[in-house]
Write a protein that holds these residues in place. Structure first.
Motif, PDB file in Angstrom:
ATOM      1  N   PRO A   7       9.558  17.304   2.327  1.00  0.00           N
ATOM      2  CA  PRO A   7       8.842  16.094   2.299  1.00  0.00           C
ATOM      3  C   PRO A   7       9.012  14.932   3.254  1.00  0.00           C
ATOM      4  O   PRO A   7      10.208  15.059   3.771  1.00  0.00           O
ATOM      5  N   ARG A   8       8.171  14.238   3.284  1.00  0.00           N
ATOM      6  CA  ARG A   8       8.703  12.885   4.274  1.00  0.00           C
ATOM      7  C   ARG A   8       8.014  11.602   3.347  1.00  0.00           C
ATOM      8  O   ARG A   8       6.882  11.576   2.895  1.00  0.00           O
ATOM      9  N   ALA A   9       9.018  10.640   3.118  1.00  0.00           N
ATOM     10  CA  ALA A   9       8.717   9.550   2.561  1.00  0.00           C
ATOM     11  C   ALA A   9       9.186   8.267   3.023  1.00  0.00           C
ATOM     12  O   ALA A   9      10.360   8.352   3.736  1.00  0.00           O
ATOM     13  N   GLY A  10       8.542   7.115   3.168  1.00  0.00           N
ATOM     14  CA  GLY A  10       9.264   5.640   3.423  1.00  0.00           C
ATOM     15  C   GLY A  10       8.346   4.930   3.935  1.00  0.00           C
ATOM     16  O   GLY A  10       7.140   4.708   3.073  1.00  0.00           O
ATOM     17  N   GLU A  11       8.491   4.169   4.959  1.00  0.00           N
ATOM     18  CA  GLU A  11       7.522   3.013   5.117  1.00  0.00           C
ATOM     19  C   GLU A  11       7.241   3.131   6.803  1.00  0.00           C
ATOM     20  O   GLU A  11       8.180   3.109   7.406  1.00  0.00           O
ATOM     21  N   ARG A  12       6.145   2.790   7.194  1.00  0.00           N
ATOM     22  CA  ARG A  12       5.813   2.854   8.530  1.00  0.00           C
ATOM     23  C   ARG A  12       4.744   1.746   8.892  1.00  0.00           C
ATOM     24  O   ARG A  12       3.631   1.706   8.197  1.00  0.00           O
ATOM     25  N   ASP A  13       5.199   0.737   9.714  1.00  0.00           N
ATOM     26  CA  ASP A  13       4.148  -0.342   9.864  1.00  0.00           C
ATOM     27  C   ASP A  13       3.708  -1.126   8.701  1.00  0.00           C
ATOM     28  O   ASP A  13       2.577  -1.231   8.608  1.00  0.00           O
ATOM     29  N   GLY A  14       4.633  -1.352   7.602  1.00  0.00           N
ATOM     30  CA  GLY A  14       3.980  -2.017   6.440  1.00  0.00           C
ATOM     31  C   GLY A  14       3.378  -1.028   5.531  1.00  0.00           C
ATOM     32  O   GLY A  14       2.811  -1.552   4.399  1.00  0.00           O
ATOM     33  N   MET A  47       8.839   6.385  -5.255  1.00  0.00           N
ATOM     34  CA  MET A  47       8.079   5.205  -4.385  1.00  0.00           C
ATOM     35  C   MET A  47       7.971   4.039  -5.186  1.00  0.00           C
ATOM     36  O   MET A  47       7.938   2.754  -4.603  1.00  0.00           O
ATOM     37  N   ALA A  48       7.601   4.023  -6.434  1.00  0.00           N
ATOM     38  CA  ALA A  48       7.447   2.849  -7.144  1.00  0.00           C
ATOM     39  C   ALA A  48       8.704   2.152  -7.021  1.00  0.00           C
ATOM     40  O   ALA A  48       8.740   0.598  -7.165  1.00  0.00           O
ATOM     41  N   VAL A  87       1.026  -1.213   0.021  1.00  0.00           N
ATOM     42  CA  VAL A  87      -0.064   0.223   0.079  1.00  0.00           C
ATOM     43  C   VAL A  87       0.631   1.452   0.098  1.00  0.00           C
ATOM     44  O   VAL A  87       1.589   1.248   0.754  1.00  0.00           O
ATOM     45  N   LEU A  88       0.463   2.214  -1.024  1.00  0.00           N
ATOM     46  CA  LEU A  88       1.199   3.618  -0.875  1.00  0.00           C
ATOM     47  C   LEU A  88       0.268   4.560  -0.468  1.00  0.00           C
ATOM     48  O   LEU A  88      -0.905   4.850  -0.986  1.00  0.00           O
ATOM     49  N   MET A  89       0.668   5.188   0.627  1.00  0.00           N
ATOM     50  CA  MET A  89      -0.527   6.425   1.022  1.00  0.00           C
ATOM     51  C   MET A  89       0.242   7.476   0.293  1.00  0.00           C
ATOM     52  O   MET A  89       1.254   8.021   0.715  1.00  0.00           O
ATOM     53  N   ALA A  90      -0.802   7.993  -0.721  1.00  0.00           N
ATOM     54  CA  ALA A  90      -0.523   9.325  -1.307  1.00  0.00           C
ATOM     55  C   ALA A  90      -1.526  10.380  -1.164  1.00  0.00           C
ATOM     56  O   ALA A  90      -2.101  10.971  -1.964  1.00  0.00           O
ATOM     57  N   THR A  91      -1.831  10.657   0.132  1.00  0.00           N
ATOM     58  CA  THR A  91      -2.929  11.410   0.710  1.00  0.00           C
ATOM     59  C   THR A  91      -2.763  12.535   0.946  1.00  0.00           C
ATOM     60  O   THR A  91      -4.064  13.393   1.239  1.00  0.00           O
ATOM     61  N   GLY A  92      -1.512  13.514   0.743  1.00  0.00           N
ATOM     62  CA  GLY A  92      -1.578  14.745   0.803  1.00  0.00           C
ATOM     63  C   GLY A  92      -1.903  15.421   2.193  1.00  0.00           C
ATOM     64  O   GLY A  92      -1.631  14.582   3.255  1.00  0.00           O
TER      65      GLY A  92
END
Ligand SMILES: Cc1cc2nc3c(=O)[nH]c(=O)nc-3n(C[C@H](O)[C@H](O)[C@H](O)COP(=O)(O)OP(=O)(O)OC[C@H]3O[C@@H](n4cnc5c(N)ncnc54)[C@H](O)[C@@H]3O)c2cc1C
Length: 425
Positions: free
Chosen positions: A351-358, A380-381, A231-236
């Protein structure tokens, strides 16, 4: 005057969405169909992944279709402040990530044949006070030495070649910056992603997310439920759905825009001869540009308020006064559009980007995301594909903002603080 985004009103509609209920199993679910989500979906679909994009509203209907249309290199915050925060080497490398981000937009526009009036106009940062020019000069020296020789300082006596306004005290040009029609770009990106096989579900707000046994996720929306491996959260700056952890780290700040009627070419040649993307140096400042059909777009934070039709109209009046002060020549020009949007601001404006809890995520572009959100979607892809080292923002600390529980009750105080800074400095 229309209380609507000029960009969304003048772009061809997106017709490639899926009407059927949300269901099935996918390699990747992308939550949010702004530039981040759409460019990620495009890149993932091109790699052969099955992708579902879940969008609460319509494609590009939030910040991505409601912004100033400036596709700029350089930071949201001043280069020297970023270097003081992160060190010279990291600042230069992040600065180059913004250069790469403009290149990414240009590449996608070319590869997918998106007709969105992308043009390398350059950006013009304007000193709103004499002492701001001294700051611009110091920034120019640091940027041109460490990160970007493709910049140019313009003294007040030469500023007439850049802008037909008496209000400014000099400027700094970033030549790599560009402008584009963001409505055409957002919908073009969605059409390209759908064309490469991504399933785009509009009006499908995510209401619940659950980790299943093993690694998969179950995602419930108002239109059904699907499963996805990643899952990618791209929710602004989302105020919808189960996103509390992100919401406590992002301040949603309203930003507003007005657009004039089409103006005669000779008038524009006097006001904005180089057609650059312009922005001023105040904290509560303004930005402006010429649209592809010769209107003047003029935006700014205007009021520290959320965006809704009443608020947008009030802010439009504040912007009209600022436009008149900047270009008295346009005092009689009709205003055809007025709208607002929400900027996803982080405390340090990076900005912030990465992975948190899957869950993977990329957000917090702080008003500088037309290029970086698009770029981070493609990055992110790759991160989802196991290439975490591609993320230029990896390792940045991301603490919750003290006292921020999701609703920005403190905005009037933040606004008062920044206005005072503009008076004092
Ligand atoms: C008025 C304004 C002017 C700006 N001007 C500029 C500019 O000139 N240059 C620049 O570089 N940047 C500018 N920005 C910032 C830029 O527009 C953003 O950084 C960029 O569009 C962010 O893209 P995104 O895809 O991350 O977010 P968004 O475009 O906000 O997309 C996020 C999407 O997620 C969806 N979503 C949220 N929650 C859920 C949920 N629970 N379920 C399903 N979907 C959900 C939303 O509906 C939305 O469509 C401006 C922003 C505003 C508001």
């Amino acid at each position: 005057m229309k209380l609507a985004s000029y960009w969304l009103d003048t772009a061809p509609p997106f017709t490639g969405g899926i009407d059927a209920p949300v269901s099935g199993r996918f390699d990747v679910a992308v939550v949010g169909a702004g530039f981040t989500g759409l460019s990620a979906a495009l890149a993932l679909a091109k790699k052969g992944a099955s992708v579902a994009v879940l969008e609460a509203g319509e494609v590009g209907g939030a910040a991505s279709g409601r912004n100033g249309g400036q596709c700029n290199n350089g930071f949201a915050l001043d280069y020297r402040s970023t270097a003081a925060l992160l060190g010279e080497e990291r600042a230069a490398s992040l600065y180059h990530a913004y250069d790469a981000a403009v290149d990414t937009v240009e590449r996608i526009v070319g590869e997918e044949g998106i007709a969105c009036d992308f043009r390398r106009t350059g950006k013009l940062k304007l000193a709103a006070k004499p002492e701001h020019f001294d700051k611009l000069q110091r920034t120019f020296e640091a940027v041109s030495r460490h990160a970007d020789p493709d910049t140019m300082l313009v003294r007040r006596e030469d500023l007439g070649s850049e802008v037909g306004s008496e209000r400014f005290f000099g400027g700094l040009v970033y030549r790599k910056s560009a402008g584009m029609h963001v409505g055409k770009f957002a919908r073009g990106l969605a059409t390209a992603a759908a064309g490469h096989g991504a399933s785009i579900f509009e009006r499908s707000a995510v209401t619940r997310m659950r980790r299943l046994e093993g690694a998969a996720h179950e995602i419930s929306t108002v239109r059904g439920t699907l499963r996805a491996d990643q899952v990618l959260m791209a929710t602004g700056a989302s105020m919808v759905g189960p996103l509390g952890w992100f919401r406590r780290r992002i301040v949603p700040i309203g930003s507003f825009v007005i657009v004039t009627e089409p103006l005669p070419r000779d008038v524009l040649d006097r006001l904005m001869p180089t057609r650059r993307m312009a922005t001023d140096s105040k904290n509560v400042g303004t930005y402006f540009r010429v649209t592809p059909d010769d209107r003047l777009l003029f935006g700014g934070r205007a009021r520290f308020a959320v965006s809704n039709p009443l608020s947008d109209e009030k802010s439009g009046k504040v912007l009209r006064r600022a436009l008149n002060a900047t270009f008295p020549q346009l005092r009689d020009a009709r205003i055809d559009y007025c709208w607002g949007g929400v900027v996803d601001m982080t405390a340090d404006r990076l900005p912030r980007a990465g992975e948190r809890d899957g869950l993977f995520y990329s957000m917090g572009y702080s008003g500088h995301g037309t290029q970086m959100a698009t770029h981070m979607g493609t990055v992110m892809a790759e991160v989802l594909d196991g290439r975490a080292e591609r993320n230029p923002f990896a390792g940045l600390d991301w603490k919750a903002i003290p006292g921020h529980f999701g609703r920005p009750w403190f905005l009037p105080f933040v606004g008062a603080y920044y206005r005072l800074q503009d008076v004092l400095h």
